[in-house]
Scaffold this motif. Sequence first.
Motif, mmCIF file in Angstrom:
data_model
loop_
_atom_site.group_PDB
_atom_site.id
_atom_site.type_symbol
_atom_site.label_atom_id
_atom_site.label_comp_id
_atom_site.label_asym_id
_atom_site.label_seq_id
_atom_site.Cartn_x
_atom_site.Cartn_y
_atom_site.Cartn_z
ATOM 1 N N MET A 1 51.081 21.345 37.269
ATOM 2 C CA MET A 1 51.748 22.586 37.446
ATOM 3 C C MET A 1 50.740 23.748 37.392
ATOM 4 O O MET A 1 50.826 24.641 38.254
ATOM 5 N N PHE A 2 49.930 23.736 36.355
ATOM 6 C CA PHE A 2 48.919 24.796 36.232
ATOM 7 C C PHE A 2 47.991 24.799 37.429
ATOM 8 O O PHE A 2 47.633 25.847 37.957
ATOM 9 N N LEU A 3 47.603 23.608 37.821
ATOM 10 C CA LEU A 3 46.688 23.482 38.959
ATOM 11 C C LEU A 3 47.343 23.985 40.239
ATOM 12 O O LEU A 3 46.682 24.639 41.065
ATOM 13 N N ASN A 4 48.595 23.732 40.420
ATOM 14 C CA ASN A 4 49.329 24.231 41.575
ATOM 15 C C ASN A 4 49.382 25.747 41.590
ATOM 16 O O ASN A 4 49.198 26.382 42.632
ATOM 17 N N ASN A 5 49.668 26.320 40.455
ATOM 18 C CA ASN A 5 49.724 27.793 40.342
ATOM 19 C C ASN A 5 48.361 28.413 40.652
ATOM 20 O O ASN A 5 48.277 29.461 41.297
ATOM 21 N N LEU A 6 47.318 27.776 40.188
ATOM 22 C CA LEU A 6 45.965 28.291 40.412
ATOM 23 C C LEU A 6 45.613 28.236 41.888
ATOM 24 O O LEU A 6 45.067 29.186 42.443
ATOM 25 N N VAL A 7 45.968 27.135 42.553
ATOM 26 C CA VAL A 7 45.696 26.990 43.979
ATOM 27 C C VAL A 7 46.484 28.023 44.759
ATOM 28 O O VAL A 7 45.961 28.654 45.695
ATOM 29 N N ASN A 8 47.733 28.245 44.409
ATOM 30 C CA ASN A 8 48.558 29.256 45.079
ATOM 31 C C ASN A 8 47.982 30.656 44.875
ATOM 32 O O ASN A 8 47.972 31.471 45.798
ATOM 33 N N TYR A 9 47.541 30.945 43.671
ATOM 34 C CA TYR A 9 46.954 32.266 43.369
ATOM 35 C C TYR A 9 45.690 32.504 44.194
ATOM 36 O O TYR A 9 45.503 33.581 44.752
ATOM 37 N N ILE A 10 44.832 31.479 44.251
ATOM 38 C CA ILE A 10 43.586 31.597 45.017
ATOM 39 C C ILE A 10 43.898 31.790 46.489
ATOM 40 O O ILE A 10 43.288 32.621 47.168
ATOM 41 N N ALA A 11 44.894 31.066 47.019
ATOM 42 C CA ALA A 11 45.261 31.176 48.424
ATOM 43 C C ALA A 11 45.828 32.556 48.729
ATOM 44 O O ALA A 11 45.540 33.137 49.780
ATOM 45 N N ALA A 12 46.585 33.112 47.798
ATOM 46 C CA ALA A 12 47.191 34.416 48.012
ATOM 47 C C ALA A 12 46.161 35.529 47.963
ATOM 48 O O ALA A 12 46.286 36.529 48.671
ATOM 49 N N HIS A 13 45.151 35.378 47.131
ATOM 50 C CA HIS A 13 44.146 36.435 46.935
ATOM 51 C C HIS A 13 42.776 36.012 47.443
ATOM 52 O O HIS A 13 41.743 36.464 46.961
ATOM 53 N N GLU A 14 42.765 35.220 48.441
ATOM 54 C CA GLU A 14 41.520 34.669 48.971
ATOM 55 C C GLU A 14 40.561 35.751 49.445
ATOM 56 O O GLU A 14 39.369 35.739 49.133
ATOM 57 N N ALA A 15 41.005 36.731 50.138
ATOM 58 C CA ALA A 15 40.132 37.792 50.670
ATOM 59 C C ALA A 15 39.548 38.633 49.534
ATOM 60 O O ALA A 15 38.357 38.974 49.537
ATOM 61 N N ALA A 16 40.396 38.964 48.576
ATOM 62 C CA ALA A 16 39.924 39.784 47.444
ATOM 63 C C ALA A 16 38.905 39.015 46.612
ATOM 64 O O ALA A 16 37.883 39.568 46.174
ATOM 65 N N LEU A 17 39.161 37.739 46.368
ATOM 66 C CA LEU A 17 38.216 36.922 45.592
ATOM 67 C C LEU A 17 36.896 36.756 46.349
ATOM 68 O O LEU A 17 35.813 36.776 45.748
ATOM 69 N N LEU A 18 36.966 36.599 47.672
ATOM 70 C CA LEU A 18 35.758 36.481 48.482
ATOM 71 C C LEU A 18 34.942 37.770 48.410
ATOM 72 O O LEU A 18 33.726 37.754 48.244
ATOM 73 N N LEU A 19 35.606 38.906 48.509
ATOM 74 C CA LEU A 19 34.928 40.196 48.427
ATOM 75 C C LEU A 19 34.305 40.380 47.038
ATOM 76 O O LEU A 19 33.160 40.826 46.912
ATOM 77 N N ALA A 20 35.023 40.045 45.989
ATOM 78 C CA ALA A 20 34.503 40.159 44.625
ATOM 79 C C ALA A 20 33.308 39.235 44.440
ATOM 80 O O ALA A 20 32.310 39.614 43.815
ATOM 81 N N SER A 21 33.372 38.042 44.975
ATOM 82 C CA SER A 21 32.251 37.100 44.877
ATOM 83 C C SER A 21 31.031 37.635 45.602
ATOM 84 O O SER A 21 29.892 37.537 45.111
ATOM 85 N N MET A 22 31.257 38.209 46.788
ATOM 86 C CA MET A 22 30.129 38.761 47.549
ATOM 87 C C MET A 22 29.501 39.940 46.799
ATOM 88 O O MET A 22 28.267 40.083 46.749
ATOM 89 N N LEU A 23 30.325 40.807 46.211
ATOM 90 C CA LEU A 23 29.786 41.918 45.427
ATOM 91 C C LEU A 23 28.998 41.412 44.219
ATOM 92 O O LEU A 23 27.928 41.936 43.899
ATOM 93 N N LEU A 24 29.505 40.404 43.568
ATOM 94 C CA LEU A 24 28.821 39.824 42.423
ATOM 95 C C LEU A 24 27.478 39.225 42.842
ATOM 96 O O LEU A 24 26.456 39.411 42.177
#
Length: 173
Positions: A1-24
């Motif tokens: 369940m937790f893993l499913n929620n995490l995958v859904n969260y990453i999929a929903a915020h994929e662009a923002a996480l990619l941008l944050a990773s690139m800035l980092l």
Amino acid sequence: MFLNNLVNYIAAHEAALLLASMLLILVLLILVIYTMVRLSTMRSRYRAMMHGSEVEDIEGTLIQHIQEVERVSATNARILEENELIRQFLRKTLVRTAAVRFRAFEDMGGDLSYAVAMLDANNDGIIFSSIFARADSRSYIKPIRNGASEYPLTDEEKGVLKEAMGQSLPINY
């Protein structure tokens, strides 16, 4: 369940996480470049500091410099002692002189008589005098202590004594 929620969260915020990773990654890259420049500067300063040294580390260099400073200090102390001995010697050397030629007697031609004052830095020394007359010649030596004599001085002797004492010394004793 937790893993499913995490995958859904990453999929929903994929662009923002990619941008944050690139800035980092960009910030980390800037930090790495800054660190490399600082390290290069430190290495060149270290090489400059160690230039001419026979040892390879800072501790050895400091010990080498301390030993050199001690040698220079000992040499300097010896030079100061020798300088003081030279000063003491020079205070006793004749550094002020004056001479005058004069006619001791009116019936004598030429300035054949003379007085010579020779003094050290303390105004100690002697006055040589020679009086020439028709029939004879007389020479005198009068000791001088602190600019005065225990013997009576002629006007000419007083004059050369004053002239000699008025001379400045070549160096400070």
